[in-house]
Design a protein around this motif. Sequence first.
Motif, PDB file in Angstrom:
ATOM      1  N   ASN A  31      79.047  60.955  11.404  1.00 28.70           N
ATOM      2  CA  ASN A  31      79.254  59.577  11.832  1.00 28.70           C
ATOM      3  C   ASN A  31      80.470  59.074  11.057  1.00 28.70           C
ATOM      4  OD1 ASN A  31      78.609  57.027  13.110  1.00 28.70           O
ATOM      5  ND2 ASN A  31      78.010  56.338  11.089  1.00 28.70           N
ATOM      6  N   THR A  33      83.924  56.551  10.493  1.00 30.83           N
ATOM      7  CA  THR A  33      84.457  55.221  10.775  1.00 30.83           C
ATOM      8  C   THR A  33      85.891  55.373  11.246  1.00 30.83           C
ATOM      9  OG1 THR A  33      85.301  54.909   8.551  1.00 30.83           O
ATOM     10  CG2 THR A  33      83.037  54.198   8.957  1.00 30.83           C
ATOM     11  N   ASP A  34      86.364  54.412  12.016  1.00 27.01           N
ATOM     12  CA  ASP A  34      87.768  54.438  12.448  1.00 27.01           C
ATOM     13  C   ASP A  34      88.695  54.442  11.249  1.00 27.01           C
ATOM     14  OD1 ASP A  34      87.222  54.463  15.180  1.00 27.01           O
ATOM     15  OD2 ASP A  34      87.089  52.278  15.268  1.00 27.01           O
ATOM     16  N   ALA A  35      88.276  53.767  10.186  1.00 24.22           N
ATOM     17  CA  ALA A  35      89.114  53.613   9.000  1.00 24.22           C
ATOM     18  C   ALA A  35      89.173  54.870   8.142  1.00 24.22           C
ATOM     19  CB  ALA A  35      88.601  52.452   8.149  1.00 24.22           C
ATOM     20  N   SER A  36      88.309  55.853   8.420  1.00 22.07           N
ATOM     21  CA  SER A  36      88.285  57.051   7.573  1.00 22.07           C
ATOM     22  C   SER A  36      89.579  57.846   7.677  1.00 22.07           C
ATOM     23  CB  SER A  36      87.096  57.946   7.928  1.00 22.07           C
ATOM     24  OG  SER A  36      87.312  58.573   9.180  1.00 22.07           O
ATOM     25  N   GLY A  37      90.247  57.742   8.813  1.00 19.92           N
ATOM     26  CA  GLY A  37      91.488  58.484   9.006  1.00 19.92           C
ATOM     27  C   GLY A  37      91.264  59.977   9.224  1.00 19.92           C
ATOM     28  N   CYS A  65      79.418  63.698  17.281  1.00 15.25           N
ATOM     29  CA  CYS A  65      80.025  62.752  16.354  1.00 15.25           C
ATOM     30  C   CYS A  65      79.901  61.332  16.898  1.00 15.25           C
ATOM     31  CB  CYS A  65      81.500  63.098  16.166  1.00 15.25           C
ATOM     32  SG  CYS A  65      82.342  62.061  14.968  1.00 15.25           S
ATOM     33  N   VAL A  67      81.092  57.334  16.093  1.00 14.76           N
ATOM     34  CA  VAL A  67      82.168  56.613  15.409  1.00 14.76           C
ATOM     35  C   VAL A  67      81.696  55.180  15.205  1.00 14.76           C
ATOM     36  CG1 VAL A  67      84.551  55.833  15.520  1.00 14.76           C
ATOM     37  CG2 VAL A  67      83.944  58.082  16.434  1.00 14.76           C
ATOM     38  N   GLY A  68      81.641  54.775  13.950  1.00 14.62           N
ATOM     39  CA  GLY A  68      81.197  53.420  13.645  1.00 14.62           C
ATOM     40  C   GLY A  68      80.772  53.315  12.196  1.00 14.62           C
TER      41      GLY A  68
END
Length: 137
Positions: A31, A33-37, A65, A67-68
């Motif tokens: 899982n 996050t968009d910010a994980s890069g 996967c 995303v969030g």
Amino acid sequence: MNRSPQTRERRRNIADGALGLTRVSVAVYANLTDASGLPPYSVLDALRRYAEARDWTVRPGAILCDVGPASTPREERRVWPSLAQLIEDRQVSGLVVPTISHLASGPAAQDRWKNWQSQRGIFVVVLPDALTARTGS
């Protein structure tokens, strides 16, 4: 001789059947996050390679996967319900994840996760190195 993945799998199944072995089927899950890069494919590929190196079978359709935010409960994630169904149907007996926080964030959620996991008799392998996976390798 170069054999296709299907031929290798068929030969492995024949050999395992002759020896009376049952292969372990697993799912890989993250899982992010968009910010994980992190590109999801690199994380999932690292998890898949880890499982296959142990001769576990990664079920078709079981490389998943979401995303969030990690704080989003599993049940509210887009992809998790299909993975939960694989577990409920006993199509997989284990999960390979980057960290336990991909399954539950916070002590209360982790306690609920451990209870859910033990009721279904599945194992979980945590592979933090998947989060440092490099692209293009």
